[in-house]
Structure formats: C-alpha cells, structure tokens
Scaffold this motif. Sequence first.
Motif, PDB file in Angstrom:
ATOM      1  N   ILE B  65      31.348  34.166  48.551  1.00 38.76           N
ATOM      2  CA  ILE B  65      31.905  33.568  47.136  1.00 38.76           C
ATOM      3  C   ILE B  65      32.998  33.980  46.461  1.00 38.76           C
ATOM      4  CG2 ILE B  65      30.893  34.122  44.701  1.00 38.76           C
ATOM      5  CD1 ILE B  65      28.138  34.135  46.059  1.00 38.76           C
ATOM      6  N   GLY B  66      33.539  34.817  46.499  1.00 34.04           N
ATOM      7  CA  GLY B  66      35.129  34.841  45.983  1.00 34.04           C
ATOM      8  C   GLY B  66      36.392  34.028  46.071  1.00 34.04           C
ATOM      9  N   ALA B  67      35.791  33.855  47.730  1.00 32.71           N
ATOM     10  CA  ALA B  67      36.669  33.207  48.625  1.00 32.71           C
ATOM     11  C   ALA B  67      37.026  31.694  48.386  1.00 32.71           C
ATOM     12  CB  ALA B  67      36.923  33.571  49.815  1.00 32.71           C
ATOM     13  N   ILE B  69      34.863  29.819  45.895  1.00 32.73           N
ATOM     14  CA  ILE B  69      35.478  29.129  44.380  1.00 32.73           C
ATOM     15  C   ILE B  69      37.346  29.598  44.290  1.00 32.73           C
ATOM     16  CG2 ILE B  69      35.420  31.329  42.982  1.00 32.73           C
ATOM     17  CD1 ILE B  69      34.121  27.964  41.736  1.00 32.73           C
ATOM     18  N   THR B  70      37.911  29.832  45.306  1.00 31.44           N
ATOM     19  CA  THR B  70      39.744  29.297  44.697  1.00 31.44           C
ATOM     20  C   THR B  70      39.801  28.308  45.536  1.00 31.44           C
ATOM     21  OG1 THR B  70      40.193  30.538  46.799  1.00 31.44           O
ATOM     22  CG2 THR B  70      40.218  31.716  44.650  1.00 31.44           C
ATOM     23  N   LEU B  98      28.682  26.376  46.351  1.00 32.01           N
ATOM     24  CA  LEU B  98      29.863  26.834  47.367  1.00 32.01           C
ATOM     25  C   LEU B  98      29.980  26.512  48.378  1.00 32.01           C
ATOM     26  CD1 LEU B  98      30.475  30.118  45.434  1.00 32.01           C
ATOM     27  CD2 LEU B  98      32.242  28.143  45.003  1.00 32.01           C
ATOM     28  N   ARG B 194      36.525  23.894  42.031  1.00 28.72           N
ATOM     29  CA  ARG B 194      37.869  25.376  42.706  1.00 28.72           C
ATOM     30  C   ARG B 194      38.121  25.884  41.006  1.00 28.72           C
ATOM     31  NH1 ARG B 194      40.534  21.340  43.631  1.00 28.72           N
ATOM     32  NH2 ARG B 194      42.545  20.773  43.400  1.00 28.72           N
ATOM     33  N   ILE B 195      38.911  26.933  41.695  1.00 26.56           N
ATOM     34  CA  ILE B 195      39.470  27.693  40.357  1.00 26.56           C
ATOM     35  C   ILE B 195      40.806  27.557  39.669  1.00 26.56           C
ATOM     36  CG2 ILE B 195      40.251  29.451  39.475  1.00 26.56           C
ATOM     37  CD1 ILE B 195      38.159  31.283  40.040  1.00 26.56           C
TER      38      ILE B 195
ATOM     39  N   CYS C  73      34.094  40.519  44.831  1.00 22.19           N
ATOM     40  CA  CYS C  73      34.039  39.185  44.779  1.00 22.19           C
ATOM     41  C   CYS C  73      35.777  38.891  44.715  1.00 22.19           C
ATOM     42  CB  CYS C  73      33.467  38.840  43.361  1.00 22.19           C
ATOM     43  SG  CYS C  73      33.629  37.314  42.711  1.00 22.19           S
ATOM     44  N   GLY C  76      37.583  38.766  47.948  1.00 23.66           N
ATOM     45  CA  GLY C  76      37.241  37.525  48.397  1.00 23.66           C
ATOM     46  C   GLY C  76      37.989  36.792  47.737  1.00 23.66           C
ATOM     47  N   MET C  77      38.456  36.713  46.197  1.00 23.48           N
ATOM     48  CA  MET C  77      39.557  36.109  45.663  1.00 23.48           C
ATOM     49  C   MET C  77      40.277  36.265  46.363  1.00 23.48           C
ATOM     50  SD  MET C  77      38.805  35.643  41.364  1.00 23.48           S
ATOM     51  CE  MET C  77      37.123  34.441  41.550  1.00 23.48           C
ATOM     52  N   ALA C  80      41.633  34.898  49.044  1.00 21.62           N
ATOM     53  CA  ALA C  80      41.766  33.539  49.144  1.00 21.62           C
ATOM     54  C   ALA C  80      42.556  33.032  48.658  1.00 21.62           C
ATOM     55  CB  ALA C  80      41.008  32.767  48.747  1.00 21.62           C
ATOM     56  N   MET C  84      46.906  31.674  50.418  1.00 22.85           N
ATOM     57  CA  MET C  84      47.367  29.747  49.897  1.00 22.85           C
ATOM     58  C   MET C  84      48.600  30.716  49.501  1.00 22.85           C
ATOM     59  SD  MET C  84      44.417  28.508  47.898  1.00 22.85           S
ATOM     60  CE  MET C  84      43.131  29.773  46.724  1.00 22.85           C
TER      61      MET C  84
END
Lengths: 81, 369, 293, 175
Positions: B65-67, B69-70, B98, B194-195, C73, C76-77, C80, C84
């Motif tokens: 989920i965290g990935a 949303i980016t 998502l 996306r964020i 969370c 993952g963020m 990610a 990038m």
Amino acid sequence: MNDPVAMSRPKKGAAGLTGSWRTFRPVVDREACNACGLCAMYCPDGCINEDHEIDLDYCKGCGICAQECPKKAIKMEREER
Amino acid sequence: MLTVATGNKAVAAAVKAAKPAVVAAYPITPQTEIVEQIAEYVTAGEMDARYIPVESEHSAMTACIGASITGVRSFTATSSHGLLYMHEMLHWAAGARLPIVMANVNRALGPGWNVWAEHTDAFSQRDTGWIQLFVSTVQEAYDTTLMAFRIAENTGILLPVMVNLDGFVLSHIMQSLETVEIGDYIPPMVLPHRIDTGNPAGYGTLTGPGDHFKFRWEIEKAMRNSPAVIADAEEEFAMRFGRKYGPVDEYLCDDADVLIVSMGTLGKEAEVAVDNLRKEGIKAGSLRIRWFRPFPELDISDRDLVVLDRGYSFGFGGVLTDSIKSRYRDSSLFSVVAGLGGQEVTYDDIAEFVRNRRMGEEYWFGVDA
Amino acid sequence: MAEIPKEEYLEKCTTACAGCTSSLTLRYVLKAAGPDTVLVVPACCTSILQGIYPNTSFSVPVYNIAFAAAAACASGMSEAFASMGKKTNVIVYAGDGGTIDIGIQALSGALERGTDFLYICYDNEAYGNTGMQRSGATPMGARTTTTPGGKTDAKKDLDRIVAAHNIPYQATATPAYPKDLYEKVKTALATPGPSFIHILAPCPPGWRIASDMSVTVGKLAVKTGSWVLWERKYGELRISSPSKSAMKKRAPLREYLSVQGRFKGISDSAVNELEQAIEKNIAQLAKEEAGEC
Amino acid sequence: MFEIRIHSRGGQGGVTAARLLAMAAFLDKKHATAAPFYGAERRGAPVTSFVRIDSEPIKIYSQIRSPNLIVVLDASIMDTVDVLQGIQKAGTVLINSPHPVDLPGVKVLTIDLTGIALAVDLVVSGSPILNTPVLGALARMGVISRESAEAAIRDMFSDERNVKAAEAAYKELVL
C-alpha cells in the motif's frame, strides 16, 4: 469530485473558526512585552505572528502564551460574547 | 519460450515480466516458492525491484500500500492464515483504490494445521473490494498474473487483484508453460491520486457519512466496470499470445443437460468426469468459474447444476452455491461440499456426484452417508 | 544552531484540543522536515485533528493508515521513493498506542530492515484518541479510564526496545524544548537509515491539567528527571543540555506529579517505584554517556 | 497415459526426481505433469510424488491410484508403506537396493543408486543424491529418452557429477 479516493486539500481553517472554542482570550500588554518570542514559539497552533499579534479567529485560548511569558505581558481575559 | 514449471514458479515468472518496483512478502506454505523465486530474481539482478522481507503478512500488504500510493507497481503473495492476517489491509488497499496484485495460494485454515487446498481463505475476502480470479493450470496462473496487472491498473478500475491457485495441487505441480515477451501488454502504471509533495493532500482523513458513502459507491462503480476491462485484457491477451480466457471456462456445455460448476483445479478434473459421463450417455458439461469477483453472468437456464464448493459459509451453505443461488434464484442445483483441506476429489468422484445428484439438496462428500 | 524556519506547515487550524503539545510538536517536526515530506499516520489523535474531508489543516501529504501498520507503510513508501530516485522524507508520526502496543511488530520489522525513514512516537502515555485508556506507555500510578485506581504496572521501556535494534539515530525530546526537538528532527532526517525520536507530549485532558500547563508540565518532566533528553548517534550517547542542567540539581518528582490530576491519590509506594526507576534510568544513561557500558 | 509413483524420504530428492522426469518427458515432446504429495517439508519423512506422461494434455490432478510404474528410492520405506498399492497387473517396480528384491506378482528391477552416487561422490550435506541417477535408470527402461534425461538434469543442475551418475545408472541397470 473526480478523485477516486477521499483526498483532503490543505485549507486554512480546515476545522472552522476554532477561535470560537475560547473561554478566555489572550491580551498582550505591549508595554510589558520585550518581544522575546517565547509566546509564538510555544503556541501549539501557530496563531501568534512575528509581531506578537494573535490570530483570534483561530486561537483556542489555551493560555500557554500567558503561562510561558517571562514578562507576564499576556493576560487571559474572559470572552464577552 | 516453452518450458515446464510449477504453478508457483509460473506466477514468479509472470511477476518478473510485469516489472513491479516493490515486492513485499512473507513466506507461508504453499506459497513460499513464489517469493523465494522472486528474491532470487532480484538477487541475481534479473529483476529490478525492491524486495522488502517484511515481518508479517499484515506488513506485506501495508508495504505494498505504501509503495503503491507513490505510484509504483507492487506485488505480494500469500496463502491461508497469511491472507487472513492481512485482511484488514485488504479492505484498505481496495478502499484506497490501489492496483496491487497478489497471488494467493489457496489453503485451508486451522485448526488443525492443514496446508492443503481449500478456497475458504479467498472466500473470506469476498467483500473486501478485491477482484478475485481463480485459475486451474500452470499456464493459466502465468497468463492471469500478467492480466492482473493490466486489469488492476486500468484507470477505470484501480482496484487490487487477487490471483488464486490451489495449494500444492497447482502451486507445486509441474506442467508445461509457455512464457511470452509481454511488450506493452501492461502499460506503465499511472495512478491519478498518487502522492505528490508538490500538490499535497490528506489521504484517508476523517470522512463523514455522506462522503464515505460516495466513495464506497465509487468502488462498486469500478467493480461494475471491471467485467468489460477484464474481458478486454483477456481478448488482448488472446490476440497477442494466442491463449483465450473468459469469465468462465466452458467444456461441452452447449448441449449439456447437467453442468458441473466449480472453481480452480477441480474444474479440470471435472472435464475428465464429463468425458466419462458422456460415454455412458449422460450429457454433462463443465462450467469452471474463473472470475469470482466480479461474479460473471452464467448461461445455466434449464439445466441441472452440480456445484462443487471448496469453501463453506457455516450456518448458510457453500459459498459458490450461495453466489449462484442469489443471482439465479430459479436454478436447479445440487450443492456438493468437497475438497476441503485438500480432500482428494477424483474425476470418478465427480462423475458419481452427477449420477447421484439430488436437486435442491446439499451433500458433504466423504461425510454424508 | 541554524535559525528555525518561519514557515508553518500546519494550516490554522487543527481540531486538536486547546493546549495540545502534539500540535506543537508537529509544528517543529514539519519546520525541520520541510515541504518534500510525507507523514504516515496510524490511528491516533493526529488522524482526527487534520480536519474533515475535503479539507485538511496539513500542507504536506499525510497518508493515514491502519493502527498497526504505520512502520510497514513507511517501509513500502521509502523503498518506492528510493526506486524512483526521490529523496522525499518519510516520517511516521504515531502515538504511543500505535507504537508501543499494537504497532510494535511493524516498527521492529522496519527498524531491523534498515528502512530509511524517521519514526516519531509522540507519547501522551495513554490512548488519547479514544478517551484516555491505559497503554503500555502509561506510567505506574497514573489513573486512566481503564486504570481507575491508578496503573499498577510500570511504563514499557520503549527506548531500550528500540535501542536493541542498533539503529543509526535515536533520541528523546519534548516540545517544551522546541529547539532541542527541531535539531533532533534535523539530525534524524540527515542520517541515512532508520531514525527514531520518542517525544513526551503532555495531554491536558488526559493528564488532567489546565490547557495552559502542558508546556510547563513538559519542562517539569525534564527538570525532575522523569523524562531525560538524550540522543544516540551511531551508538554514541549524549545527554541533551536541558537534561544536563536538570541533573545538576533535580527537582523533586512530587513537583511533577502533584500538578497532574491523573496522579491524584497515588500511593507512596508507587511514587517510590517511580523515583527508583528515574534513578536507575539516569544512572544507566550517565554510565553509557561516560562510556562505562 | 503412463503413470508413475515415486516413494522416497524427505531430502532424498523424490520430488525433484518427479520434476526431472516430467521435464525429460516434456523434452521428448510429450505432455507430462509432476506433482508431489506432501505438506510440511520434513527430512526423513515418507514422501510420495506422481508423474503422468501422455501424448495428450493431462487434466487430472488427483493422485495416481493404479500406477504403471513404482519407483522406490529408499527400500526401507517398504517396511512402513505399502508401495505396491494399486499397481497395474503388468506394472513394474524399480527399487534402489544393492540386493535383488523379490515381490510376488510384479516385475521388480533393482539398482544400487546409493552406491552409484557414492562412487561419483554425489553427496550433499552428507546424503547421497538419488534423484539424478534414477533418471538414468528410467531412461534405460524407456520411460524417457537418454538424451532428454541428460538435458533435463543439465537444465536443473550444473554439477556434471549428476550426469555422470545418471550415465552410470543407465549402464548398470539390468532389465
């Protein structure tokens, strides 16, 4: 509404005019104030600007500014509504 | 390329081809081989993904989920208790729109410990807002995993997709597999919400009853759009790679008097039963449900149905049976609960269900007299 | 020390209680972090005080997530963004419940995996958002709605649990000392890998203090040694100057307890245990700073 | 359809043998499936694997009830497991054993796979590897071609001793 999910956008006063929460309002005694800035530093809601003016639309009247003022230059006065 | 592979390895190969940026996973039998294989791809530099070896399935789904949303592609795999442990976050993923793809290797739930095939794990996620597809061969596991990314990321859908394959029976069987060069079959992921730190937003902030309701309706609208999008993904797949799939896999259904309705590998076993029944003069057909959510339109009028359920809603009935009955109230149906916890169900057994069908009744195979 | 930026990233106004020190904390966290930041917030007061859809009082992206899930969370963020090539700060901002209790598994996992993020636990020593039920962070003797007679168990030692993960940067802070807090957030964000800051956040309704007292009480926590400010960079512990000064002549613990309604009627034995815990904590920190352990 | 059931113990490579066999059959341009029946992987516990080979696509997932061929990688398993269960009348049993084994009513072939593995030092973590040598024996029996057996082994293992062991088994098996 085009967003597929709830996306909340930044807005001043997102929760309305929280100044209405106040029972006591801070009043600055300009004579006593030495502009140390501690009141602005400690205001949880960032309601005090560089000139030590208090945004009464949003100030919740917590009184931390008065409590932390080393010069006792802020008085909490009863709201009269 | 034509090769042989297990169901698990086929899923891993498809994920590699889909090039997710983030894979977060936790091992659980009988899924483990998928994430081990992906970890190997990543370590060997064959896959340019971040592999997050999370400490639980709850965190696996949350990290995806965290990935996601980016705005990047993410994947996880799980099974059984792992799926149930992430249940809360399955709702979150769908609610947050998502397009996460997950392979779920269907396995029974304890107690007692049972690592074999059953559909209860996936059925327990029925109402989370995930698209759920069920496959029956190694090839179909590979093909459907590729399709899953294309379906999930379609901007008219933006819902997570779960690809279900039967534990051991399919996850560990070795069959032939033709891998493909996917080209642009899966377009780059574009997540409109996306964020973006340049255009900040609060996601999942307090949302009042009226607004919350609207967003739930948005999920259902996406679900209602999904049959067309899934069909398109299947048609495009057939055009490019030559293998055709649909909402159901029909085998000799057109002239059948009795249809065996099933999901997963039982559907293939049922085709053998159909062949044998036809030799006896019984005009049987097999209807294997491939899409569980969204539930497909079925052409079942005027036929006896023998529904094989590999999962049960206690106090009510077989879960597949329930879906069919509620959609087609007039259906004439014999509900067979079979294959729970990996119970062996052969083509001979299935033929017997058809021969001895008692319409309107429910039968627990191996338990009922 | 660099000047604290004037920019505010909390729009006026949040729905936080009057005198909320978590709001105060957030002002300085965001000043230190700047606009290229994402906050990850599990269920806690901060989930609610952002405001109601379609508006928010936060002008950085906030990703609200389930109670147990914040650190995962952020994992993952963070990965990610890294994939990038983005340098965006990922900051978990979580209460004590979401950290010490239900969220500790995900936190431990994220720390162990070396996730590049900052985890901030703002600790008001109870489940504030649901009306002050006990948490693992509630100190002995404190009355909450689920410990009406005062908590009989000690506060869970979160900092030593986190320390066991040997992360590059760990600190304690309280918004009663905003500059100290600001500097620590700056350092944490400049340190690659996982960072953790544990912030004592006095809560007027929960601690049963007047709304103007929350900063004063935060200072008292430090002056009595009840809350020690320190930071540990790559294993080197340094006790921060407010606590250094406090240790020269510590104020009696009773000064801290007596102003808080939640400690009303606390038994002498509970006070005694609290005092002993303070002595032990300070002794251990002093020894570590001196390189003796 | 030709159906094979393999009996082994966890860690002896019965599952891998099944997969190698399916791979070899696939290389022979046949349809094949290989399926283990096991749960939690435990070293030493009896494991059964199934291989089906056919000229047509195979739809059956259920276990093999009446195998044409039974492979026993560990003769000691026969003390606890009825390895002959369901065997077809003309069925064959291939047993890893240095001694002839007599089983009434079925054709039995024996080969000392353990000895072959030890002879080429095909030992991993102290256990002789049986899954690759057995492919040589199966090739000799005509279940798969010799070339495909070798190719399947090479596809999965880079250590040449595996091929050597299979070659040795091919030569040693007496039909």
